[in-house]
Design a protein around this motif. Sequence first.
Motif, mmCIF file in Angstrom:
data_model
loop_
_atom_site.group_PDB
_atom_site.id
_atom_site.type_symbol
_atom_site.label_atom_id
_atom_site.label_comp_id
_atom_site.label_asym_id
_atom_site.label_seq_id
_atom_site.Cartn_x
_atom_site.Cartn_y
_atom_site.Cartn_z
ATOM 1 N N TYR A 87 -60.871 -64.769 45.594
ATOM 2 C CA TYR A 87 -60.460 -65.221 47.142
ATOM 3 C C TYR A 87 -61.215 -66.182 47.472
ATOM 4 C CZ TYR A 87 -58.410 -65.221 51.583
ATOM 5 O OH TYR A 87 -57.937 -65.537 52.826
ATOM 6 N N LYS A 88 -62.591 -66.204 47.465
ATOM 7 C CA LYS A 88 -63.551 -67.060 47.986
ATOM 8 C C LYS A 88 -63.254 -68.521 47.259
ATOM 9 C CE LYS A 88 -68.275 -68.047 49.231
ATOM 10 N NZ LYS A 88 -69.519 -67.673 49.220
ATOM 11 N N GLU A 89 -63.053 -68.251 46.029
ATOM 12 C CA GLU A 89 -62.843 -69.675 45.379
ATOM 13 C C GLU A 89 -61.576 -70.307 45.638
ATOM 14 O OE1 GLU A 89 -63.706 -71.506 40.991
ATOM 15 O OE2 GLU A 89 -64.429 -69.587 41.297
ATOM 16 N N TYR A 90 -60.524 -69.594 45.606
ATOM 17 C CA TYR A 90 -59.143 -70.079 46.068
ATOM 18 C C TYR A 90 -58.349 -69.741 47.155
ATOM 19 C CZ TYR A 90 -59.882 -70.737 40.824
ATOM 20 O OH TYR A 90 -60.825 -70.972 39.754
ATOM 21 N N PHE A 91 -59.125 -69.186 48.299
ATOM 22 C CA PHE A 91 -58.480 -68.917 49.394
ATOM 23 C C PHE A 91 -57.673 -69.812 50.017
ATOM 24 C CE2 PHE A 91 -61.959 -71.056 51.172
ATOM 25 C CZ PHE A 91 -61.877 -71.477 52.393
ATOM 26 N N ASP A 92 -57.778 -71.320 49.704
ATOM 27 C CA ASP A 92 -57.054 -72.295 50.428
ATOM 28 C C ASP A 92 -55.518 -72.541 49.640
ATOM 29 O OD1 ASP A 92 -58.454 -72.971 48.051
ATOM 30 O OD2 ASP A 92 -57.820 -75.107 48.450
ATOM 31 N N LEU A 93 -55.516 -71.669 48.530
ATOM 32 C CA LEU A 93 -54.053 -71.713 47.999
ATOM 33 C C LEU A 93 -52.780 -70.497 48.615
ATOM 34 C CD1 LEU A 93 -55.066 -71.800 44.252
ATOM 35 C CD2 LEU A 93 -54.273 -73.528 45.615
ATOM 36 N N PHE A 94 -53.759 -69.637 49.485
ATOM 37 C CA PHE A 94 -52.869 -68.608 49.804
ATOM 38 C C PHE A 94 -52.450 -68.922 51.376
ATOM 39 C CE2 PHE A 94 -55.326 -66.552 46.655
ATOM 40 C CZ PHE A 94 -54.377 -65.612 46.150
ATOM 41 N N LYS A 95 -51.973 -70.205 51.597
ATOM 42 C CA LYS A 95 -51.426 -70.561 52.946
ATOM 43 C C LYS A 95 -50.226 -70.046 53.307
ATOM 44 C CE LYS A 95 -50.261 -74.877 50.770
ATOM 45 N NZ LYS A 95 -51.167 -75.699 50.252
ATOM 46 N N TYR A 96 -49.407 -69.358 52.427
ATOM 47 C CA TYR A 96 -48.230 -68.788 52.599
ATOM 48 C C TYR A 96 -48.135 -67.212 52.673
ATOM 49 C CZ TYR A 96 -46.516 -73.395 52.637
ATOM 50 O OH TYR A 96 -46.289 -74.913 52.988
ATOM 51 N N SER A 97 -49.353 -66.772 52.589
ATOM 52 C CA SER A 97 -49.659 -65.172 52.444
ATOM 53 C C SER A 97 -50.160 -64.705 53.885
ATOM 54 C CB SER A 97 -50.791 -65.084 51.461
ATOM 55 O OG SER A 97 -50.273 -65.595 50.323
ATOM 56 N N LEU A 98 -49.599 -63.476 54.140
ATOM 57 C CA LEU A 98 -50.479 -62.962 55.327
ATOM 58 C C LEU A 98 -51.692 -61.956 54.700
ATOM 59 C CD1 LEU A 98 -50.284 -61.954 58.249
ATOM 60 C CD2 LEU A 98 -49.044 -59.881 57.428
ATOM 61 N N VAL A 99 -52.852 -62.483 55.054
ATOM 62 C CA VAL A 99 -54.163 -62.046 54.334
ATOM 63 C C VAL A 99 -54.564 -61.067 55.184
ATOM 64 C CG1 VAL A 99 -56.321 -62.668 53.506
ATOM 65 C CG2 VAL A 99 -54.705 -64.337 53.408
ATOM 66 N N ILE A 100 -54.697 -59.749 54.774
ATOM 67 C CA ILE A 100 -55.303 -58.327 55.127
ATOM 68 C C ILE A 100 -56.700 -58.145 54.755
ATOM 69 C CG2 ILE A 100 -54.904 -56.195 55.802
ATOM 70 C CD1 ILE A 100 -52.139 -56.789 55.773
ATOM 71 N N TYR A 101 -57.680 -58.080 55.418
ATOM 72 C CA TYR A 101 -59.064 -57.929 55.063
ATOM 73 C C TYR A 101 -59.377 -56.383 55.611
ATOM 74 C CZ TYR A 101 -64.169 -57.607 55.255
ATOM 75 O OH TYR A 101 -65.478 -57.068 55.247
ATOM 76 N N LEU A 102 -59.698 -55.563 54.586
ATOM 77 C CA LEU A 102 -60.038 -54.338 54.908
ATOM 78 C C LEU A 102 -61.385 -53.910 54.984
ATOM 79 C CD1 LEU A 102 -57.412 -52.605 52.143
ATOM 80 C CD2 LEU A 102 -57.062 -53.157 54.442
ATOM 81 N N GLU A 103 -62.231 -53.939 55.630
ATOM 82 C CA GLU A 103 -63.495 -53.814 56.032
ATOM 83 C C GLU A 103 -64.075 -52.567 55.899
ATOM 84 O OE1 GLU A 103 -66.954 -55.072 59.302
ATOM 85 O OE2 GLU A 103 -65.025 -54.281 60.118
ATOM 86 N N LEU A 104 -64.902 -52.061 55.202
ATOM 87 C CA LEU A 104 -65.698 -50.947 54.933
ATOM 88 C C LEU A 104 -67.096 -50.983 54.976
ATOM 89 C CD1 LEU A 104 -64.095 -50.255 51.238
ATOM 90 C CD2 LEU A 104 -63.502 -49.117 53.551
#
Length: 155
Positions: A87-104
Amino acid sequence: MKNLKTIKNILIVSLDVKFTSGVASELASRLDMFYADCKDMVVYQLIDPNEILEKCGFEYLKKREQSAIKSCAEYENTVLSINFDLYKEYFDLFKYSLVIYLELPKLRLKETTNIIAYQSHEEFLTKNSNIKLSFMRKSKIIATNKIIEVLGELL
């Protein structure tokens, strides 16, 4: 927040790969959507990454990896799971995704090497996600229920 009309898929990310894939798979099942793990899709499309690296070199391997991740980012009606590094390397490719971060909490993570890495990873995911949900323990049922609750509020 992204425009809900432009969202093609849901991307789940956390600092625990097993938790991420479990929640994403459960969410896909409950929402009657497809499920895919981005790392598995990279391995599937590359067939043998080690052989590609050996015969074609690192740059070619990264191009193929990026192509596989870009393909995942374009999936529709799909819940995707992804590990932090991809994700860190390619996060810019997910512009049409709803990104949900599950923090632990750091104490719930087995593979966190040190507090500095945890803090920098957590900051990156907080900054580069659309929704951040915090959990005190790893329960895919609790996490899935919370995601569905939040998604319902968005609709």
